[in-house]
Enzyme design. Structure first.
Site, PDB file in Angstrom:
ATOM      1  N   GLY A 231       0.782  -1.217   0.000  1.00 61.59           N
ATOM      2  CA  GLY A 231       0.000   0.000   0.000  1.00 61.59           C
ATOM      3  C   GLY A 231       0.813   1.265   0.000  1.00 61.59           C
ATOM      4  O   GLY A 231       0.320   2.313   0.384  1.00 61.59           O
ATOM      5  N   CYS A 232       2.060   1.231  -0.459  1.00 60.66           N
ATOM      6  CA  CYS A 232       2.891   2.430  -0.445  1.00 60.66           C
ATOM      7  C   CYS A 232       2.269   3.493  -1.332  1.00 60.66           C
ATOM      8  O   CYS A 232       1.952   3.231  -2.489  1.00 60.66           O
ATOM      9  CB  CYS A 232       4.301   2.101  -0.921  1.00 60.66           C
ATOM     10  SG  CYS A 232       5.407   3.512  -0.925  1.00 60.66           S
ATOM     11  N   GLY A 233       2.088   4.683  -0.786  1.00 58.84           N
ATOM     12  CA  GLY A 233       1.371   5.700  -1.541  1.00 58.84           C
ATOM     13  C   GLY A 233       2.198   6.423  -2.565  1.00 58.84           C
ATOM     14  O   GLY A 233       1.690   6.828  -3.612  1.00 58.84           O
TER      15      GLY A 233
ATOM     16  N   CYS B 164       5.744   5.443  -3.350  1.00 58.03           N
ATOM     17  CA  CYS B 164       6.995   4.756  -3.643  1.00 58.03           C
ATOM     18  C   CYS B 164       7.336   4.867  -5.121  1.00 58.03           C
ATOM     19  O   CYS B 164       6.492   4.661  -5.981  1.00 58.03           O
ATOM     20  CB  CYS B 164       6.896   3.282  -3.264  1.00 58.03           C
ATOM     21  SG  CYS B 164       6.595   3.036  -1.520  1.00 58.03           S
TER      22      CYS B 164
END
Length: 275
Positions: free
Chosen positions: A108-110, A112
């Protein structure tokens, strides 16, 4: 690895006593988003509602302006992950290389893989004023989330993002091990159903970072409500975008961090400073 929940055997230690049992835990799978044959990003997420995720991610990233910009979408399940293969018009695909991400994103890295600070803190879209909501509506909306979280009821380990409107209550709810993914899935679900978000609220079971505000603005919702606290940058971004940011929503109330004018019948008798 392509089902959202797995039953895992484990050893249990409680009060100094060992035992064995099975626990349901959420799956986490590499999700590759590709456009016209080229990989744009690889995210880790829950393998469920993947069409919604592909559409919502594309909208929230600014890759497309409308769900209609995606000419075809195929979910291809591979041995080691899932590819979400999208095809756009040639002129739209040509723009993707300008923002193509070069690294994989953890769960769920917003942001990256974003290559510049300016892009990471880009201004959010300005939302329309929409309508006002009462404190009672806000509390009832948040209380309606938990019973609908099917994965979380089994695992107690995933985030949810939901959309609530006065006429329909919970319109859509999506879950994921990543909070950003859950919101992308919600964005996709609303876009695919042609739901106008200007008359409702986005509800989150997570904290509010700047990317969550940016995604909510892309959805077009004037109000967002979260159970945890926001970051300072998230508050500034919500203020600039015209979003009412409500956080720390609990059974006894909530705190408003921006644009409180959308909350009707407020009775604030004191201001509490939290150190």
């Amino acid at each position: 690895m392509h089902v959202p929940v797995q039953a895992i055997d484990r050893e249990i230690w409680r009060d100094g006593i060992a035992s064995e049992g099975t626990r349901l835990i959420p799956e986490e799978t590499p999700l590759a988003l590709t456009y016209n044959g080229g990989t744009y990003a690889v995210m880790m997420g829950t393998p469920q509602n993947l069409e919604d995720f592909a559409v919502g991610f594309s909208l929230d990233e600014g890759v497309i302006k409308s769900v209609d910009d995606i000419k075809s979408l195929d979910v291809v399940r591979l041995d080691d992950g899932i590819e979400l293969r999208m095809w756009l018009a040639a002129e739209d695909a040509a723009l993707i290389s300008e923002r193509r991400r070069h690294v994989a994103g953890p769960t769920g890295c917003g942001i990256c893989g974003i290559e510049s600070i300016a892009e990471a803190v880009r201004p959010a879209a300005v939302v329309p004023h929409g309508q006002t909501f009462t404190p009672e509506q806000i509390m009832l909306a948040m209380q309606a989330i938990a019973p609908l979280q099917s994965i979380n009821l089994q695992t107690r380990a995933v985030h949810a993002a939901a959309f609530w409107s006065p006429s329909s209550n919970i319109v859509a709810l999506r879950e994921d091990v990543g909070r950003h993914n859950a919101l992308d899935k919600l964005a996709g679900a609303l876009a695919r159903s042609r739901t106008d978000a200007s008359g409702g609220m986005v509800l989150l079971t997570s904290r509010v970072s700047v990317e969550m505000v940016q995604k909510t603005a892309a959805i077009g919702a004037p109000v967002m409500v979260a159970v945890s606290a926001p970051t300072a940058l998230a508050v500034r971004t919500a203020e600039a975008a015209g979003i009412t940011l409500i956080a720390i929503a609990r059974q006894d109330g909530f705190e408003v961090f921006s644009h409180g004018g959308r909350i009707a019948a407020r009775h604030a008798t004191e201001v509490a400073d939290v150190a």
